[in-house]
Design a protein around this motif. Structure first.
Motif, PDB file in Angstrom:
ATOM      1  N   GLU A   6      40.723  29.809  35.844  1.00 53.65           N
ATOM      2  CA  GLU A   6      41.343  31.126  35.983  1.00 53.65           C
ATOM      3  C   GLU A   6      40.833  32.063  34.890  1.00 53.65           C
ATOM      4  O   GLU A   6      40.419  31.620  33.818  1.00 53.65           O
ATOM      5  N   GLY A   8      41.451  36.549  33.581  1.00 55.98           N
ATOM      6  CA  GLY A   8      42.003  37.863  33.871  1.00 55.98           C
ATOM      7  C   GLY A   8      43.421  38.102  33.410  1.00 55.98           C
ATOM      8  O   GLY A   8      43.958  39.188  33.600  1.00 55.98           O
ATOM      9  N   ARG A  19      44.743  41.989  37.517  1.00 60.82           N
ATOM     10  CA  ARG A  19      44.187  41.086  38.528  1.00 60.82           C
ATOM     11  C   ARG A  19      43.754  39.800  37.853  1.00 60.82           C
ATOM     12  O   ARG A  19      43.001  39.833  36.871  1.00 60.82           O
ATOM     13  N   SER A  21      41.866  36.034  38.456  1.00 53.71           N
ATOM     14  CA  SER A  21      40.863  35.431  39.328  1.00 53.71           C
ATOM     15  C   SER A  21      40.801  33.939  39.084  1.00 53.71           C
ATOM     16  O   SER A  21      41.160  33.456  38.001  1.00 53.71           O
ATOM     17  N   CYS A  22      40.294  33.227  40.094  1.00 56.74           N
ATOM     18  CA  CYS A  22      40.129  31.784  39.966  1.00 56.74           C
ATOM     19  C   CYS A  22      38.831  31.400  40.657  1.00 56.74           C
ATOM     20  O   CYS A  22      38.611  31.763  41.816  1.00 56.74           O
ATOM     21  N   TRP A  36      48.519  30.741  44.329  1.00 53.97           N
ATOM     22  CA  TRP A  36      48.864  31.041  42.943  1.00 53.97           C
ATOM     23  C   TRP A  36      50.315  30.622  42.707  1.00 53.97           C
ATOM     24  O   TRP A  36      51.198  30.952  43.506  1.00 53.97           O
ATOM     25  N   SER A  70      43.900  37.291  47.758  1.00 53.29           N
ATOM     26  CA  SER A  70      42.707  37.387  48.589  1.00 53.29           C
ATOM     27  C   SER A  70      41.730  36.305  48.150  1.00 53.29           C
ATOM     28  O   SER A  70      41.879  35.729  47.067  1.00 53.29           O
ATOM     29  N   ARG A  71      40.739  36.068  48.986  1.00 44.84           N
ATOM     30  CA  ARG A  71      39.751  35.051  48.663  1.00 44.84           C
ATOM     31  C   ARG A  71      38.384  35.485  49.158  1.00 44.84           C
ATOM     32  O   ARG A  71      38.265  36.254  50.120  1.00 44.84           O
ATOM     33  N   MET A  75      36.154  31.924  45.413  1.00 44.21           N
ATOM     34  CA  MET A  75      37.032  32.661  44.511  1.00 44.21           C
ATOM     35  C   MET A  75      38.355  32.967  45.201  1.00 44.21           C
ATOM     36  O   MET A  75      38.405  33.188  46.411  1.00 44.21           O
ATOM     37  N   TYR A  77      41.845  35.538  44.312  1.00 45.07           N
ATOM     38  CA  TYR A  77      42.311  36.603  43.432  1.00 45.07           C
ATOM     39  C   TYR A  77      43.794  36.856  43.661  1.00 45.07           C
ATOM     40  O   TYR A  77      44.328  36.615  44.743  1.00 45.07           O
ATOM     41  N   GLN A  79      46.004  40.226  42.932  1.00 38.76           N
ATOM     42  CA  GLN A  79      46.173  41.591  42.438  1.00 38.76           C
ATOM     43  C   GLN A  79      47.657  41.840  42.255  1.00 38.76           C
ATOM     44  O   GLN A  79      48.426  41.708  43.208  1.00 38.76           O
ATOM     45  N   CYS A  93      46.201  28.603  39.332  1.00 40.50           N
ATOM     46  CA  CYS A  93      45.491  28.554  40.598  1.00 40.50           C
ATOM     47  C   CYS A  93      45.601  27.138  41.168  1.00 40.50           C
ATOM     48  O   CYS A  93      45.525  26.153  40.422  1.00 40.50           O
TER      49      CYS A  93
END
Length: 119
Positions: A6, A8, A19, A21-22, A36, A70-71, A75, A77, A79, A93
């Motif tokens: 992960e 961010g 945001r 991320s992973c 998540w 989202s992906r 990845m 994410y 938000q 994640c």
């Protein structure tokens, strides 16, 4: 081996956005559902958002309308908008992955990233 990392997290004021991320890496045959979770001090880990391999999403009631998962490829994410102090937690994640070594589905977790929302 398979790894989730992960990034961010950080400190943000209430009402702000962040945001996280992973990134999944390693010997991956297929990336299935991703999610998540978060864990606040003294509380149990809870599901925040989930996304299937087909893009279907669902959210905890506490974040609906504020968070978006989202992906894209390997990845995922999250938000986070209109953040509140109660969103403060370590965010993890999670992914269901079929590895390319033995083609067995396993559950993987990242190391977590701290999100702190100040009032």
């Amino acid at each position: 081996q398979v790894q989730l990392v992960e990034s961010g997290g950080g400190l943000v004021q209430a009402g702000g956005s962040l945001r996280v991320s992973c990134a999944a890496s390693g010997r991956i045959f297929r990336l299935n559902d991703m999610a998540w979770y978060r864990q606040a001090p003294g509380k149990q880990r809870e599901l925040v958002a989930h996304i299937t391999s087909g893009g279907i999403t669902n959210y905890a009631d506490s974040v609906k309308g504020r968070f978006t998962i989202s992906r894209d490829n390997y990845m995922v994410y999250l938000q986070m908008n209109s953040l509140k102090p109660e969103d403060t937690a370590v965010y993890y994640c999670n992914a269901a992955i079929i590895g390319s070594v033995d083609y067995t589905a396993r559950d993987y977790w990242g190391q977590g990233t701290q999100v702190t929302v100040s009032s």
